[in-house]
Design a protein around this motif. Structure first.
Motif, short mmCIF file in Angstrom:
data_model
loop_
_atom_site.label_atom_id
_atom_site.label_comp_id
_atom_site.label_asym_id
_atom_site.label_seq_id
_atom_site.Cartn_x
_atom_site.Cartn_y
_atom_site.Cartn_z
N SER A 52 30.66 46.38 38.10
CA SER A 52 30.80 45.17 38.86
C SER A 52 29.46 44.94 39.97
CB SER A 52 31.99 44.94 39.73
OG SER A 52 31.99 43.82 40.49
N VAL A 53 28.62 44.13 39.95
CA VAL A 53 27.60 44.21 40.87
C VAL A 53 27.58 42.90 41.83
CG1 VAL A 53 24.73 44.18 41.14
CG2 VAL A 53 26.26 45.92 39.43
N ILE A 54 27.51 42.87 42.92
CA ILE A 54 26.99 41.79 43.78
C ILE A 54 25.80 41.62 44.44
CG2 ILE A 54 27.91 40.47 45.90
CD1 ILE A 54 30.16 40.60 43.92
N VAL A 55 25.16 40.48 44.02
CA VAL A 55 23.62 40.16 44.43
C VAL A 55 23.72 39.06 45.55
CG1 VAL A 55 21.22 39.37 43.43
CG2 VAL A 55 23.03 40.88 42.31
N ARG A 56 22.86 39.36 46.70
CA ARG A 56 22.71 38.28 47.53
C ARG A 56 21.24 38.11 47.85
NH1 ARG A 56 26.12 40.31 52.78
NH2 ARG A 56 24.49 41.98 52.69
N VAL A 57 20.81 36.91 47.98
CA VAL A 57 19.47 36.62 48.00
C VAL A 57 19.48 35.47 49.39
CG1 VAL A 57 17.49 35.05 47.19
CG2 VAL A 57 18.63 36.74 45.76
N TRP A 58 18.46 35.79 50.18
CA TRP A 58 18.35 34.90 51.15
C TRP A 58 17.10 34.11 51.06
CZ3 TRP A 58 20.37 39.31 51.75
CH2 TRP A 58 21.54 39.65 52.53
N ASN A 59 17.17 32.64 51.33
CA ASN A 59 15.94 31.81 51.31
C ASN A 59 15.27 31.89 52.66
OD1 ASN A 59 17.39 29.95 52.92
ND2 ASN A 59 18.00 28.67 51.29
N LEU A 72 23.66 44.53 33.53
CA LEU A 72 23.01 45.78 34.40
C LEU A 72 21.39 45.89 33.69
CD1 LEU A 72 25.52 48.10 35.63
CD2 LEU A 72 24.82 45.72 36.48
N ASP A 73 20.99 45.23 32.61
CA ASP A 73 19.77 45.17 32.16
C ASP A 73 18.83 44.41 32.74
OD1 ASP A 73 20.42 42.77 31.13
OD2 ASP A 73 20.53 43.37 29.47
N GLU A 74 17.52 44.45 32.65
CA GLU A 74 16.39 43.80 33.32
C GLU A 74 16.85 42.52 33.32
OE1 GLU A 74 11.72 43.69 33.79
OE2 GLU A 74 12.56 44.78 31.91
N LEU A 75 17.14 41.77 32.24
CA LEU A 75 17.30 40.16 32.22
C LEU A 75 18.50 39.88 32.92
CD1 LEU A 75 16.90 37.44 31.04
CD2 LEU A 75 18.23 38.25 28.89
N GLY A 76 19.56 40.72 32.80
CA GLY A 76 20.96 40.44 33.81
C GLY A 76 20.85 40.24 35.15
N ILE A 77 19.85 41.58 35.76
CA ILE A 77 19.55 41.31 37.21
C ILE A 77 18.73 40.22 37.48
CG2 ILE A 77 18.26 42.69 38.70
CD1 ILE A 77 20.80 43.96 38.10
N LYS A 78 17.74 40.04 36.61
CA LYS A 78 16.65 38.70 36.82
C LYS A 78 17.59 37.69 36.95
CE LYS A 78 13.05 36.06 35.23
NZ LYS A 78 11.74 36.06 34.24
N LEU A 79 18.53 37.12 36.06
CA LEU A 79 19.43 36.19 36.14
C LEU A 79 20.06 35.88 37.30
CD1 LEU A 79 20.48 35.77 32.39
CD2 LEU A 79 18.98 34.18 33.62
N ALA A 80 20.72 37.15 37.65
CA ALA A 80 21.64 37.12 38.92
C ALA A 80 20.75 36.85 40.15
CB ALA A 80 22.44 38.43 39.16
#
Length: 446
Positions: A52-59, A72-80
């Motif tokens: 389980s991974v939680i990703v937060r992004v600030w604009n 958790l592969d490169e594509l999954g992290i990018k999409l998140a």
């Protein structure tokens, strides 16, 4: 298991491509094997790997978007990251979360403790032997309807765009036994016990078996008790469950949301007997589940909550700490909203226990082993509770099981009515606590 450095590289490269300047990621991975048995045969065997991974992004406006992923592969992290960036447009503008100011501070140097998992046949054999011994302990014990033996490896990590990167790994093994006793003309009775350790080799299976056997046998012969006011002795497990049920008392987020028995003026006020001290200590030496950082990357530590009956501290996230001019305490859980939660309670007293409070000498005492129906019998905002319990009537060391009864009262009144915090503490999965004596609690019996 997670490879944190690889995830950090995926996140950094993807963030550059997506023009994301500020982000953080918190995640965990669990490898678990568990077994259940029934009358000497395997009932259920499970093996799982959960991430389980939680990703937060600030604009650029400072609002935050949050998403979760299990890829958790490169594509999954990018999409998140991309999804969180899109969600940031709709982020809450009131008190948005930020990085913890302590996210790059040094953390406690606790070595990762991964124990080699025992084979499934060994787990099954261990649990069957425990079940067999329990069934043979007394003719009235007819079954062990709930039981389990599990082992799991957990890896946690936190990273952010400013260079913070934390990770840790632990192994745990847990055994649970719940018995059922039946005799003609009597109500079915039962008891339970849980033990936890770093691995199967050090797991106290015999101690679990001994505890559940003794409790079960003691409950077979029961009696009703009259309703009234009693001096009540709470077992460590029972008292810790009460603390957990009313944890809003020292939860800073609950206070800010006005969902607490405390308020912004409560710090420094006496709310319990001077005999009571309480800490939340994720790093306590007896805590098998020690965590060195929280969901925001803040280092965990011992947090003093109550000292000699006075509320001296609160549990904080970085957001609540900022709003209340305090410091984060390492108690944040990130998700769609940052919440605050405890780790591992430590109850003790700075006063020597009065020798007159002794189960071997006391008369007409109620000893509560376990509280029931906490989800239904507690009003955490009013401070009231009315809870069925498993326990005994105690007279000079002689324990007689109580048929059916409830304990009721006001939590803040209970805290001020503590008359003894015993010296000898017991380690439970939820914390370290001794037996606690409380005067004049209402018990409803027959």
């Amino acid at each position: 298991m997670l490879n944190t450095e690889t995830i950090a590289k995926y996140a950094q490269s993807s963030a550059e491509k997506l023009n994301i300047n500020k982000y953080d990621i918190y995640g965990s991975s669990i490898d678990e094997t568990s077994v259940e048995v029934d009358n000497g045969e395997p009932k259920q065997v499970q093996a799982s790997n959960r991430s389980s991974v939680i990703v937060r992004v600030w604009n650029e406006k400072g609002t935050v978007g949050v998403t979760s992923t299990t890829d958790l592969d490169e594509l999954g992290i990018k999409l998140a990251l991309e999804t969180a960036k899109e969600a940031s447009t709709f982020g809450n503008k009131d008190n948005p979360p930020d990085f913890s100011p302590q996210a790059q501070d040094s953390i406690e140097n606790i070595a990762d403790e991964i124990v080699e998992a025992a084979p499934v046949p060994t787990l099954i054999d261990t649990l069957i032997k425990a079940e067999t011994k329990l069934l043979q302990a007394h003719p009235a014990i007819k079954g062990v309807p709930y039981n389990g033996l599990s082992q799991e490896d957990i890896k946690r990590f936190y990273l952010n765009s400013e260079g913070s990167l934390r990770q840790e790994a632990r192994s745990y093994s847990v055994i649970y036994l719940y018995s059922r006793a039946e005799e003609e003309g009597k109500k079915p009775r039962g008891a339970s016990s849980v033990k936890i350790s770093r691995g199967l080799e050090t797991l106290d299976v015999d101690g679990c078996l001994k505890e559940v056997t003794e409790k079960t046998i003691s409950h077979i012969n029961y009696r009703t008790i009259p309703s009234g006011k009693y001096t009540v002795v709470f077992s460590p497990k029972a008292f810790l469950s009460l603390i957990g049920a009313f944890s809003n008392l020292f939860n800073a987020q609950n206070i800010l949301d006005k969902q607490s028995l405390s308020d912004l003026e409560s710090l420094g006020k006496e709310l319990a007997s001077p005999l009571l001290c309480l800490c939340d200590n994720a790093l306590h030496p007896e805590n098998i589940g020690a965590e060195t950082f929280d969901g925001e990357g803040t280092p965990t530590r011992a947090v003093e909550l109550i000292k000699d009956g006075v509320l001296t501290g609160l549990l904080h996230s970085s957001g609540t700490a900022k709003r209340m001019n305090a410091q984060p305490t390492g108690n944040a859980n990130i998700g769609a909203k940052v919440t605050v939660g405890s780790h591992f309670y430590h109850v003790f007293s700075n006063h020597q226990a009065d020798p007159q409070y002794n189960l071997d000498e006391g008369e007409n005492l109620i000893f509560i082993d376990q509280l029931q129906a906490l989800h239904a019998g507690v009003n955490s905002l009013q401070g009231s509770f009315s809870l069925p319990f498993d326990g005994w009537l105690v007279n000079k060391g002689e324990l007689t099981s109580i048929d059916a009864a409830t304990v009721a009262g006001d939590y803040l009144t209970l805290l001020k009515s503590i008359i003894c915090v015993e010296s000898k503490a017991e380690v439970t999965p939820g914390g370290v606590c001794p037996r606690v004596w409380v005067r004049d609690l209402s018990i409803t019996g027959e």
